[in-house]
Design a protein around this motif. Structure first.
Motif, PDB file in Angstrom:
ATOM      1  N   ALA A 183       0.814  -1.216   0.000  1.00  0.00           N
ATOM      2  CA  ALA A 183       0.000   0.000   0.000  1.00  0.00           C
ATOM      3  C   ALA A 183       0.849   1.268   0.000  1.00  0.00           C
ATOM      4  CB  ALA A 183      -0.950   0.010   1.198  1.00  0.00           C
ATOM      5  N   GLY A 184       2.106   1.151   0.442  1.00  0.00           N
ATOM      6  CA  GLY A 184       3.016   2.291   0.421  1.00  0.00           C
ATOM      7  C   GLY A 184       3.925   2.274  -0.783  1.00  0.00           C
ATOM      8  N   TYR A 185       3.833   1.202  -1.588  1.00  0.00           N
ATOM      9  CA  TYR A 185       4.551   1.069  -2.850  1.00  0.00           C
ATOM     10  C   TYR A 185       6.064   1.179  -2.678  1.00  0.00           C
ATOM     11  CZ  TYR A 185      -0.262   2.069  -4.130  1.00  0.00           C
ATOM     12  OH  TYR A 185      -1.635   2.045  -4.212  1.00  0.00           O
ATOM     13  N   GLY A 186       6.596   0.268  -1.890  1.00  0.00           N
ATOM     14  CA  GLY A 186       8.026   0.251  -1.665  1.00  0.00           C
ATOM     15  C   GLY A 186       8.494  -1.134  -1.245  1.00  0.00           C
ATOM     16  N   LEU A 187       9.786  -1.254  -1.059  1.00  0.00           N
ATOM     17  CA  LEU A 187      10.404  -2.504  -0.629  1.00  0.00           C
ATOM     18  C   LEU A 187      11.350  -2.172   0.521  1.00  0.00           C
ATOM     19  CD1 LEU A 187      10.538  -5.556  -1.740  1.00  0.00           C
ATOM     20  CD2 LEU A 187      12.767  -4.885  -2.638  1.00  0.00           C
ATOM     21  N   VAL A 188      11.260  -2.950   1.604  1.00  0.00           N
ATOM     22  CA  VAL A 188      12.161  -2.755   2.737  1.00  0.00           C
ATOM     23  C   VAL A 188      13.164  -3.898   2.756  1.00  0.00           C
ATOM     24  CG1 VAL A 188      12.356  -2.631   5.256  1.00  0.00           C
ATOM     25  CG2 VAL A 188      10.457  -1.481   4.078  1.00  0.00           C
TER      26      VAL A 188
END
Length: 412
Positions: free
Chosen positions: A205-210
């Motif tokens: 939902a935040g459109y990223g990769l951690v």
């Protein structure tokens, strides 16, 4: 003549296996648990901590003879979020529909517990090569109801040999966006180098990769245009329901080691039909991953219409990537040694009941089988499940059979 009949029978069985290689292993009308005793069960029901119809299985993984099942806290009344059952207890009364046992115990899964080690809401968990179980606790209870944030989003790792939590790592503020939601991850580690482990966590939902480094006990957020949803592929029709989702990067699958020791992370948005890749050498280098990173990522190919799905996994022995296909009620595969397009993405099984909304899948390396969990999630979210019939299924197929189908004989 007898030999001919035997040959034709074997040929027929092989054809049946090829048409529906995924066979039912477990199924449930409703999920139930191994409560300590009936008094405890009745107490959970009386307090609203167990509302049976609200318990929907979603994620699965396997370690030795344990099958792990997550039951996300979409709604109130989820008795335990992280669970398991023993796969070798085939003679028990619950062999087909096993009751779930909370992992590692009831207290850790108690939503009302004041313990610092309690878990709230895993969606998927992953087993690594070093006998550890990894998951990201979203920390949110009653997601489609009040949406109460109980704890911060936290990476949790268990030692499967001791059933103890060996690390809790709350994600940093810089890892998250206001709308972040972490529903999947993949673990990058080799058995002979367990301290050099990395987890790649998708923020749908935040459109990223951690990226999380076990050795550094640190994390960094990676952003890229390819992590967003495709606005042309967010319309879904499943189980008679039409709905629109805007979920971004979701499914993650990791290749085996290349000659230079690196691996390839493949990924796609839930609301999308394009597959992308990036080298893990880039992701593990915080500077390269977070600065001028655009050209380090590549488009792999288009999987074709209605090929959306959350989860994927690569068989390290063959390089074949398996995908859940929620609009086709099926499982597809792609040989990563080939270009990816709608012709090379092969539908190896489709079943409108037992594969209705395939939500997760895993590989049991000991038995060389692919397992799939299907749970009819849209009906659960938009209506009511019919508890008089089977609603949740786990199916399995021999990877040798699937490999043959994926090499060119699957459906399109």
């Amino acid at each position: 003549m007898a030999k001919l009949r035997s040959f034709l029978l074997l040929l027929g069985l092989a054809a049946m296996a090829a048409s529906h290689p995924l066979e039912e292993v477990y199924s449930w009308k409703q999920v139930d648990y191994n409560f300590p005793n009936d008094s405890v069960r009745q107490k959970y029901i009386a307090t609203g901590d167990f509302i049976q119809e609200n318990n929907l299985p979603l994620g699965l993984n396997i370690w030795k003879n344990k099958m792990f099942i997550t039951v996300p806290r979409w709604k109130k009344g989820i008795a335990a979020n992280l669970n398991y059952f023993l796969m070798n207890e085939t003679n028990s009364a619950d062999a087909k529909s096993p009751k779930l046992t909370p992992y590692p115990d009831w207290e850790t899964n108690d939503i009302n517990s004041s313990s610092d080690s309690k878990i709230v809401n895993f969606f998927r968990v992953r087993v690594d090569a070093c006998d550890r179980l990894w998951g990201v606790d979203t920390g949110v209870d009653d997601i489609v109801g009040d949406g109460t944030s109980v704890i911060p989003s936290t990476l949790v790792v268990f030692d499967l040999n001791t059933d103890k939590i060996i690390r809790r790592y709350p994600l940093k503020d810089s890892d998250k966006k206001p709308d972040s939601f972490f529903a999947d991850l993949v673990v990058d580690v080799d058995r002979d180098d367990c301290d050099n482990a990395h987890a790649y966590i998708s923020d749908i939902a935040g459109y990223g990769l951690v990226v999380y480094s076990w050795a550094k006990n640190d994390s960094w957020r990676v952003e890229h245009n390819y992590f967003y949803f495709d606005p042309l592929n967010g319309d879904f029709n499943v189980s008679g329901f039409n709905f629109q989702w805007t979920d971004g990067v979701f499914g993650l699958s990791l290749s085996g080691s290349q000659k230079d020791g690196s691996k390839t992370l493949y990924f796609h948005a839930m609301s999308g039909i394009t597959e992308f890749l990036v080298s893990t050498d880039i992701l593990k280098n915080e500077t390269l991953a977070t600065t001028d990173n655009y050209y380090h990522f590549r488009v792999v190919g288009d999987k074709g219409p209605r090929s959306q799905g959350p989860s994927s996994i690569i068989d390290p022995e063959t390089g074949i990537n398996y995908f859940t296909q929620v609009q086709k009620n099926g499982i597809a595969c792609w040989d990563t040694n080939e270009p990816l397009n709608s012709d090379t993405l092969r539908l190896v099984d489709k079943e409108d009941v037992k594969l209705l909304f395939p939500n997760d899948l895993t590989i049991d390396r000991d038995t060389r089988k692919l397992y799939v969990l299907a749970d009819n999630l849209p009906t659960y979210l938009h209506s009511l499940l019919d508890v008089t019939k089977e609603n949740f299924f786990i199916t399995a197929a021999n990877l040798d059979i699937l490999t043959e189908l994926c090499k060119g004989k699957g459906q399109h």
